[in-house]
Write a protein that holds these residues in place. Structure first.
Motif, PDB file in Angstrom:
ATOM      1  N   THR A  55       0.836  -1.193   0.000  1.00  0.00           N
ATOM      2  CA  THR A  55       0.000   0.000   0.000  1.00  0.00           C
ATOM      3  C   THR A  55       0.870   1.241   0.000  1.00  0.00           C
ATOM      4  O   THR A  55       1.883   1.303   0.697  1.00  0.00           O
ATOM      5  N   GLU A  83     -13.995  -8.280  -4.728  1.00  0.00           N
ATOM      6  CA  GLU A  83     -14.050  -9.038  -3.479  1.00  0.00           C
ATOM      7  C   GLU A  83     -12.969 -10.109  -3.505  1.00  0.00           C
ATOM      8  O   GLU A  83     -12.436 -10.445  -4.561  1.00  0.00           O
ATOM      9  N   ARG A  87      -8.309  -8.478  -0.439  1.00  0.00           N
ATOM     10  CA  ARG A  87      -9.020  -7.278   0.002  1.00  0.00           C
ATOM     11  C   ARG A  87      -9.406  -7.406   1.478  1.00  0.00           C
ATOM     12  O   ARG A  87      -9.228  -6.468   2.264  1.00  0.00           O
ATOM     13  N   ASP A  88      -9.931  -8.570   1.851  1.00  0.00           N
ATOM     14  CA  ASP A  88     -10.363  -8.763   3.234  1.00  0.00           C
ATOM     15  C   ASP A  88      -9.191  -8.647   4.196  1.00  0.00           C
ATOM     16  O   ASP A  88      -9.307  -8.039   5.272  1.00  0.00           O
ATOM     17  N   LEU A  90      -6.411  -6.974   3.761  1.00  0.00           N
ATOM     18  CA  LEU A  90      -6.008  -5.569   3.836  1.00  0.00           C
ATOM     19  C   LEU A  90      -6.944  -4.778   4.740  1.00  0.00           C
ATOM     20  O   LEU A  90      -6.497  -3.968   5.564  1.00  0.00           O
ATOM     21  N   GLU A  91      -8.231  -4.990   4.583  1.00  0.00           N
ATOM     22  CA  GLU A  91      -9.204  -4.217   5.343  1.00  0.00           C
ATOM     23  C   GLU A  91      -9.246  -4.615   6.816  1.00  0.00           C
ATOM     24  O   GLU A  91      -9.381  -3.770   7.696  1.00  0.00           O
ATOM     25  N   LEU A  92      -9.117  -5.925   7.089  1.00  0.00           N
ATOM     26  CA  LEU A  92      -9.220  -6.415   8.462  1.00  0.00           C
ATOM     27  C   LEU A  92      -7.902  -6.345   9.218  1.00  0.00           C
ATOM     28  O   LEU A  92      -7.884  -6.319  10.450  1.00  0.00           O
ATOM     29  N   ARG A 136      -0.580  -0.457   7.891  1.00  0.00           N
ATOM     30  CA  ARG A 136      -0.813  -1.635   7.052  1.00  0.00           C
ATOM     31  C   ARG A 136      -0.045  -1.440   5.752  1.00  0.00           C
ATOM     32  O   ARG A 136      -0.442  -0.653   4.896  1.00  0.00           O
ATOM     33  N   VAL A 184      -5.200   1.532   5.331  1.00  0.00           N
ATOM     34  CA  VAL A 184      -5.667   1.316   3.971  1.00  0.00           C
ATOM     35  C   VAL A 184      -6.987   2.050   3.762  1.00  0.00           C
ATOM     36  O   VAL A 184      -7.814   2.142   4.649  1.00  0.00           O
ATOM     37  N   ASP A 186     -10.425   3.142   1.025  1.00  0.00           N
ATOM     38  CA  ASP A 186     -11.521   2.416   0.405  1.00  0.00           C
ATOM     39  C   ASP A 186     -11.143   1.844  -0.950  1.00  0.00           C
ATOM     40  O   ASP A 186     -11.767   0.908  -1.428  1.00  0.00           O
ATOM     41  N   PHE A 188      -8.990  -0.073  -3.940  1.00  0.00           N
ATOM     42  CA  PHE A 188      -8.190  -1.281  -4.000  1.00  0.00           C
ATOM     43  C   PHE A 188      -7.763  -1.561  -5.432  1.00  0.00           C
ATOM     44  O   PHE A 188      -7.940  -2.647  -5.949  1.00  0.00           O
TER      45      PHE A 188
END
Length: 249
Positions: A55, A83, A87-88, A90-92, A136, A184, A186, A188
């Motif tokens: 990132t 999806e 992605r998950d 990175l977001e979590l 992140r 991170v 919104d 991607f």
């Protein structure tokens, strides 16, 4: 990067891994680069492909390096459908482990991505975040063409590999005096320059903003069952032109 071993000590997990990788790189006549560490991580984990997503300062994710065809194909597929486990993760900010992308659990979680990933040849995907607190820096992703259920020892070792990659990336940034990645955002878009160029061209063709143009580009790739980079190449080469949707007027 000798400072890594000095900082964590020879008896730490990172120190031992660094020593092992240094010796292995010497045997193979290689340097201990980020790409080399990712490749060895895939070998040790028993997977055939890997990729490293990083990132930037604005939280935009990009493909840093890839090993194997799946290492390039799967991140691009996630961008196209919006999806997936990368992605998950990175977001979590936590590991996302799928031992079989064709299993019911994966199909429920990623109803669009999972079947397309399995069709593309990826049956197992393991995403390990490169994170310290709110920082992140990216995700280390290991991919395999058949279902794979790693044991606890393999998972622990993969986490150490991710920590080492994070340390190396941050060391590179400090050396360049660049900003440390932040939380991170919104967006991607793991895309290359050609996709950026195509997005700008589509925005001009549709007289719209870049976000809408990128969404139209992704939708066309998904509808045609093609790679995002292939559709972008057609736009840049002027083999494909987007027209405004009359229903939206």
């Amino acid at each position: 990067m000798s400072t890594i071993r000095d900082e964590w000590g020879e008896n730490s997990s990172l120190g031992r891994l660094w020593a092992t990788l240094t010796a292995l790189a010497g045997e193979r006549g290689r340097a201990v680069s980020v790409e080399f560490v990712c490749a060895v991580a895939a070998e040790r984990f028993g997977t055939e492909a890997a990729c490293l997503i990083v990132t930037g300062p604005k939280g935009v994710a990009e493909l840093h390096s890839s090993i194997g065809e799946l290492g390039h194909r799967i991140p691009e597929l996630e961008v196209t459908v919006g999806e997936g486990p990368i992605r998950d993760s990175l977001e979590l900010g936590s590991p996302v482990l799928s031992t079989d992308l064709d299993a019911e659990a994966a199909l429920r979680r990623w109803p669009v991505f999972a079947p397309l990933a399995a069709e593309a040849g990826a049956r197992a995907c393991f995403a390990f975040p490169l994170a310290v607190g709110v920082v992140r820096a990216g995700v280390l992703v290991l991919l395999h063409g058949t279902p794979l259920s790693p044991g606890p020892a393999s998972l622990r070792e993969a986490l150490v590999f991710a920590d080492l990659v994070l340390a190396m990336l941050m060391g590179e940034q400090v050396a360049r005096s660049g900003p440390v990645p932040g939380p991170v955002g919104d967006e991607f878009p793991i895309v290359g320059p050609e996709v950026h160029q195509a997005t700008g061209m589509v925005a001009a063709q549709l007289d719209t903003d870049l976000e809408t143009a990128f969404a139209r580009l992704r939708a066309r790739a998904f509808a045609d069952g093609r790679r995002l980079s292939e559709v972008a190449a057609d736009v840049v080469a002027r083999r494909l032109r987007f027209e405004p949707d009359p229903d939206l007027r």
